[in-house]
Design an enzyme around this catalytic site. Structure first.
Site, PDB file in Angstrom:
ATOM      1  N   CYS A   1      -2.067   8.350 -11.758  1.00 55.17           N
ATOM      2  CA  CYS A   1      -3.100   8.112 -11.332  1.00 55.17           C
ATOM      3  C   CYS A   1      -4.170   8.053 -12.743  1.00 55.17           C
ATOM      4  O   CYS A   1      -4.531   8.263 -12.844  1.00 55.17           O
ATOM      5  CB  CYS A   1      -3.921   8.252  -9.965  1.00 55.17           C
ATOM      6  SG  CYS A   1      -5.246   7.334  -9.420  1.00 55.17           S
TER       7      CYS A   1
ATOM      8  N   CYS B   1     -18.123   0.667  -2.590  1.00 56.52           N
ATOM      9  CA  CYS B   1     -17.498   0.739  -1.413  1.00 56.52           C
ATOM     10  C   CYS B   1     -18.482   1.906  -0.694  1.00 56.52           C
ATOM     11  O   CYS B   1     -18.592   3.230  -1.303  1.00 56.52           O
ATOM     12  CB  CYS B   1     -15.938   0.832  -1.877  1.00 56.52           C
ATOM     13  SG  CYS B   1     -15.430  -0.482  -2.072  1.00 56.52           S
TER      14      CYS B   1
ATOM     15  N   GLU C   1     -11.293  10.034 -15.348  1.00 61.37           N
ATOM     16  CA  GLU C   1     -10.631  11.629 -14.944  1.00 61.37           C
ATOM     17  C   GLU C   1      -8.999  10.396 -14.426  1.00 61.37           C
ATOM     18  O   GLU C   1      -8.705   9.392 -13.938  1.00 61.37           O
ATOM     19  CB  GLU C   1     -11.029  11.579 -13.247  1.00 61.37           C
ATOM     20  CG  GLU C   1     -11.583  13.068 -13.654  1.00 61.37           C
ATOM     21  CD  GLU C   1     -12.425  12.915 -12.159  1.00 61.37           C
ATOM     22  OE1 GLU C   1     -13.008  14.015 -12.826  1.00 61.37           O
ATOM     23  OE2 GLU C   1     -12.390  13.281 -11.737  1.00 61.37           O
TER      24      GLU C   1
ATOM     25  N   CYS D   1     -17.740   2.598 -11.173  1.00 66.84           N
ATOM     26  CA  CYS D   1     -17.504   1.368 -10.532  1.00 66.84           C
ATOM     27  C   CYS D   1     -18.869   0.561 -10.134  1.00 66.84           C
ATOM     28  O   CYS D   1     -19.611   0.968  -9.449  1.00 66.84           O
ATOM     29  CB  CYS D   1     -16.408   1.009  -9.225  1.00 66.84           C
ATOM     30  SG  CYS D   1     -15.905   0.357  -8.713  1.00 66.84           S
TER      31      CYS D   1
ATOM     32  N   CYS E   1     -16.796   5.570  -1.310  1.00 63.65           N
ATOM     33  CA  CYS E   1     -16.155   5.614  -2.305  1.00 63.65           C
ATOM     34  C   CYS E   1     -16.689   7.167  -2.908  1.00 63.65           C
ATOM     35  O   CYS E   1     -18.461   6.740  -2.802  1.00 63.65           O
ATOM     36  CB  CYS E   1     -15.306   4.904  -2.800  1.00 63.65           C
ATOM     37  SG  CYS E   1     -14.917   5.310  -4.356  1.00 63.65           S
TER      38      CYS E   1
ATOM     39  N   CYS F   1      -7.362  10.836  -3.448  1.00 62.84           N
ATOM     40  CA  CYS F   1      -8.516   9.259  -3.648  1.00 62.84           C
ATOM     41  C   CYS F   1      -9.630   9.478  -2.853  1.00 62.84           C
ATOM     42  O   CYS F   1     -10.066   9.762  -2.279  1.00 62.84           O
ATOM     43  CB  CYS F   1      -7.271   8.910  -2.254  1.00 62.84           C
ATOM     44  SG  CYS F   1      -6.097   7.901  -2.332  1.00 62.84           S
TER      45      CYS F   1
HETATM   46  N1  SAH Z   1     -11.372  -0.235  -6.345  1.00 59.19           N
HETATM   47  C1  SAH Z   1      -9.704  -0.147  -6.658  1.00 59.19           C
HETATM   48  C2  SAH Z   1      -8.969   0.881  -7.016  1.00 59.19           C
HETATM   49  C3  SAH Z   1      -8.929   2.790  -6.573  1.00 59.19           C
HETATM   50  S1  SAH Z   1      -9.934   3.121  -5.174  1.00 59.19           S
HETATM   51  C4  SAH Z   1      -9.228  -0.722  -4.902  1.00 59.19           C
HETATM   52  O1  SAH Z   1     -10.264  -0.602  -4.168  1.00 59.19           O
HETATM   53  O2  SAH Z   1      -7.746  -0.558  -4.544  1.00 59.19           O
HETATM   54  C5  SAH Z   1      -7.887   3.540  -4.637  1.00 59.19           C
HETATM   55  C6  SAH Z   1      -7.872   3.880  -3.428  1.00 59.19           C
HETATM   56  O3  SAH Z   1      -8.980   4.510  -2.866  1.00 59.19           O
HETATM   57  C7  SAH Z   1      -8.702   2.170  -2.507  1.00 59.19           C
HETATM   58  O4  SAH Z   1      -7.596   2.234  -1.532  1.00 59.19           O
HETATM   59  C8  SAH Z   1      -9.861   3.158  -1.242  1.00 59.19           C
HETATM   60  O5  SAH Z   1      -9.808   2.376  -0.232  1.00 59.19           O
HETATM   61  C9  SAH Z   1      -9.193   4.387  -1.414  1.00 59.19           C
HETATM   62  N2  SAH Z   1     -10.709   5.476  -1.225  1.00 59.19           N
HETATM   63  C10 SAH Z   1     -11.563   5.306  -1.833  1.00 59.19           C
HETATM   64  N3  SAH Z   1     -12.286   6.001  -1.341  1.00 59.19           N
HETATM   65  C11 SAH Z   1     -11.508   7.019  -0.697  1.00 59.19           C
HETATM   66  C12 SAH Z   1     -11.934   7.990   0.145  1.00 59.19           C
HETATM   67  N4  SAH Z   1     -12.800   9.256   0.230  1.00 59.19           N
HETATM   68  N5  SAH Z   1     -10.972   8.463   1.286  1.00 59.19           N
HETATM   69  C13 SAH Z   1      -9.412   8.239   1.165  1.00 59.19           C
HETATM   70  N6  SAH Z   1      -9.483   6.794   0.614  1.00 59.19           N
HETATM   71  C14 SAH Z   1     -10.144   6.465  -0.840  1.00 59.19           C
END
Ligand code: SAH
Length: 342
Positions: free
Chosen positions: A103, A114, A90, A110, A117, A333
């Site tokens: 974006c 986390c 996406e 991945c 996420c 995000c």
């Molecule tokens: N792996 C990279 C890029 C992808 S995540 C990274 O960690 O930066 C991009 C951003 O989205 C990161 O700052 C992550 O903390 C945030 N993110 C992921 N899941 C989220 C969610 N459910 N709500 C808000 N931010 C989120």
């Protein structure tokens, strides 16, 4: 056949030297492809017929195809792209008054796991090639009503960019190269969960794009639980690397901080965050958690978010609360992927 999109200038020079073709021909081919949008070597009339034929035998032009397009009420659009092997990724188009940001993703899934996420639930399916990374930009540029509308790139979609190092670096170089996509380094932002060794490698590439770090917690005890990568690179190790990160004058690091109610949103967290970033030219993006179905986390109430922001501002930081653009289309995000992707 190899996809020409994504081939670096260095690699093409290498190939041309093996073919006994002069290096300045690389410039000519790149100009046709990236500046004039030509996708057929036969049309490159300033090259010899034999070079055109050889290019045609060696390279093709492959772009991701648009499987679905979801427009949001706020003007953003989520693209679901299909790659050649049928995998899906996406990208999110976010137009604004002064810029149009795209974006983009760097992996199918991945592996960093986390806890908050959505992409993490897929695990890592595979890395994207450099061509698949820049292909998202080229395809959206073709899809917008007027050509070349993407002005800013954030590498914050699915995947951990620095976990797909070589293709990522090739892709970023193509984005900012005057020979290729010609984006200003100020308009490209790479977001990482903090792979310290790879951050150190990246600073040797001489690519002065913006770096964003997803910090998301101020103590190891919490960061360990929400970002398992913290066990390998604890906060102090990460911060030490960032304090040594070579920034050009007037440039800053961006710190992303996902606000999770009851987990990392207290006044003490705000104070610790201010202390951690002291001395680092920085900008802070607070991202209220975007809820998705399979999760128990919640974003903090508005007043908590403002109080967190206000404390940091009182300490003279630039702090922004990131709008949840595209949340109605699961484009915000951390909401990318999962349910629409098989
Ligand atoms: N792996 C990279 C890029 C992808 S995540 C990274 O960690 O930066 C991009 C951003 O989205 C990161 O700052 C992550 O903390 C945030 N993110 C992921 N899941 C989220 C969610 N459910 N709500 C808000 N931010 C989120």
């Amino acid at each position: 056949m190899e996809n020409f999109l994504g081939v670096s200038e260095a690699n093409l020079k290498q190939t041309f030297s093996e073919w006994d073709v002069q290096p300045y021909r690389v410039h000519q081919v790149f100009t046709w492809v990236y500046h004039r949008g030509v996708r057929d070597f036969a049309l490159m009339t300033n090259l010899s017929k034999s070079l055109r034929a050889r290019l045609q035998e060696t390279f093709c032009f492959s772009l991701p195809s648009i499987r679905e397009k979801h427009p949001s009420s706020d003007g953003s659009i989520k693209y679901l792209f299909e790659l050649e092997d049928g995998s899906a990724i996406e990208s999110v188009w976010m137009p604004a008054k002064d810029r149009n940001t795209l974006c983009i993703s760097t992996q199918v899934g991945c592996r960093l796991a986390c806890s908050f996420c959505n992409t993490a639930s897929m695990g890592l399916k595979r890395n994207l090639t450099a061509g698949e990374i820049i292909g998202q930009i080229i395809k959206v540029n073709e899809d917008t009503p007027e050509a070349d509308q993407v002005t800013n790139i954030v590498i914050m979609g699915m995947g951990e960019p620095l976990d797909n190092y070589r293709p990522l670096v090739d892709a970023v170089r193509l984005m900012v190269s005057p020979e290729a996509m010609r984006l200003s380094t100020r308009r490209v932002t790479l977001s990482t969960s903090g792979l310290v060794d790879k951050i150190k490698d990246f600073q040797t590439e001489n690519l002065h794009v913006n770096l964003a770090i997803s910090l998301n917690a101020t103590v190891d005890e919490i960061r360990d639980t929400i970002m398992p990568i913290n066990k390998k690179y604890p906060i102090e190790v990460l911060m030490q690397a960032l304090r040594n990160y070579p920034l050009k004058p007037t440039r800053r690091l961006t710190f992303e901080y996902v606000l999770l109610e009851g987990i990392n949103d207290t006044d003490d967290d705000a104070k610790r965050l201010a202390r951690l970033l002291r001395g680092i030219p920085s900008k802070i993006n607070l991202i209220p958690y975007n809820a998705h179905v399979s999760s128990d986390y919640r974003p903090p109430p508005q007043e908590r978010i403002f109080s967190f922001q206000n404390y940091l501002m009182s300490q003279h930081y630039s702090v922004f609360i990131r709008k949840n653009r595209g949340s109605d289309i699961m484009g915000a995000c951390g909401q990318l992927a999962a349910q629409s992707i098989s």
